[in-house]
Design a protein around this motif. Sequence first.
Motif, mmCIF file in Angstrom:
data_model
loop_
_atom_site.group_PDB
_atom_site.id
_atom_site.type_symbol
_atom_site.label_atom_id
_atom_site.label_comp_id
_atom_site.label_asym_id
_atom_site.label_seq_id
_atom_site.Cartn_x
_atom_site.Cartn_y
_atom_site.Cartn_z
ATOM 1 N N THR A 18 37.335 45.062 37.436
ATOM 2 C CA THR A 18 36.229 45.545 38.304
ATOM 3 C C THR A 18 35.215 46.208 37.735
ATOM 4 O O THR A 18 35.379 46.919 36.839
ATOM 5 N N ALA A 19 33.994 46.161 38.146
ATOM 6 C CA ALA A 19 32.751 46.981 37.705
ATOM 7 C C ALA A 19 31.826 47.109 38.784
ATOM 8 O O ALA A 19 31.356 46.221 39.554
ATOM 9 N N LEU A 26 31.555 43.783 41.051
ATOM 10 C CA LEU A 26 31.930 42.598 40.403
ATOM 11 C C LEU A 26 33.540 42.621 40.382
ATOM 12 O O LEU A 26 34.105 43.831 39.770
ATOM 13 N N THR A 27 34.236 41.730 40.703
ATOM 14 C CA THR A 27 35.799 41.666 40.782
ATOM 15 C C THR A 27 36.411 40.355 40.204
ATOM 16 O O THR A 27 35.948 39.249 40.754
ATOM 17 N N THR A 135 31.561 32.917 41.768
ATOM 18 C CA THR A 135 31.229 32.014 40.913
ATOM 19 C C THR A 135 32.181 31.950 39.646
ATOM 20 O O THR A 135 33.037 32.651 39.699
ATOM 21 N N GLY A 136 32.138 30.974 39.063
ATOM 22 C CA GLY A 136 33.278 30.596 37.832
ATOM 23 C C GLY A 136 33.332 29.306 37.473
ATOM 24 O O GLY A 136 32.623 28.448 37.646
ATOM 25 N N GLY A 137 34.561 28.767 36.869
ATOM 26 C CA GLY A 137 35.022 27.766 36.310
ATOM 27 C C GLY A 137 35.743 26.918 37.535
ATOM 28 O O GLY A 137 35.710 25.505 37.164
ATOM 29 N N LEU A 156 38.968 31.123 35.732
ATOM 30 C CA LEU A 156 38.544 32.209 36.441
ATOM 31 C C LEU A 156 37.386 32.258 37.473
ATOM 32 O O LEU A 156 36.608 31.275 37.452
ATOM 33 N N TRP A 157 37.392 32.916 38.450
ATOM 34 C CA TRP A 157 36.330 33.230 39.496
ATOM 35 C C TRP A 157 35.871 34.734 39.342
ATOM 36 O O TRP A 157 36.791 35.541 38.909
#
Length: 393
Positions: A18-19, A26-27, A135-137, A156-157
């Motif tokens: 996380t950040a 963001l996680t 968002t992600g793949g 990942l998401w």
Amino acid sequence: MQGLVEPRPALADRSAITADVAGTRLTLVELGSDRLRLLLQMIDRSKQSVRLLFYMMDGDAAGEAVRDALARAAARGCSVSLILDGFGSDLPAGFLDPIRDAGGRTCLFHPRFGARYLLRNHQKLVVVDDREAITGGANITVDYVSDRSERRWRDLWLHLEGAAVRPAARYFDALMRWSSGERPRLRALRRILHRHTQRKGALQWQLSGPVRRGHPWTVQVARDLAGAQRLDMISAYFSPPFAMLRRLARLGSNGQVRILTAAKSDNNATIAAARHTYRRLLRHHVRMFEFLPEKLHTKLLIIDDVVHLGSANFDFRSLYLNLEMMLRIEDAGFAAQMRGYFERQLTEAQEITPALHRARASWWRRLKWGLSNFLVTAVDYTVTRRLNFGPER
């Protein structure tokens, strides 16, 4: 949802990455079961709006669960909008009717022959109530939201909460208007991509698509690589054009480059296409790795203290043709955490040394690798997937 979302494996005990960056939490969401759980929870707690944009949604148990959640949200008065790519999604007739019957909007993009035929909407985005996003793949099929399926994908998401969500919602709305228009023009799409790509700040939504020049995300990646000392990349489909290969080779000669790509896929041509690039890169001290346990679908670049995460592979289609979405995150702490993630993936990978590559590279394989690289560059994955290239070893 009960019975579909799997119990969390032991890996879930690890602390989440996380950040807090530029007013946004963001996680990272690593597990397939966590992806499905999060998506259904977000839809079920929505109060005003739900926007979904995906390349692939199948009519399997995962697709049904998400469709039913969207229908429930529309029935309770939420504005529900769904964009799917018609080439990527495998849906039976009438599958999306419950969403429309409840008042939601759906758009299934089918490219026409002509200039638009090569265009694929490969993006992945969820926005709920303009306050949280994904968002992600990963796509919406059982194999992307499972930790137990034998055909599962490693992916990942990224879950976002905060200031970065609203710009993504505005982009979705512009794309929905374009996609659902009677005669959408590429010129208008190009304006949308340039208008909604962000070029300042620690968090930037970077878009890519069939623009004539100045592809937004592609240009930014080239700039980031030009001044970099270190690159760690995970790219499920890796067959970049010559200009990008040259940049990677230059960085490999002057800095440190590690690239992780797939050893398993549902499309053997993409593995062969990647192997066509190894000889040049290895000669310039780029370290190449192939992921062994399961099919790889992750798209991640860590360039010094900058992370790019989203839908784009590092190949010609993603760099120049597909509609793609990447989030550029400039934060040293988050980059360090993502390098930790990258290191964990390498423990399940095989390094492709120059000696191993030479041992593999018979004349027949070199011919197959070169042909595959050409076809993957020129032809859609849905076409090359059907060709009998034989398994790559």
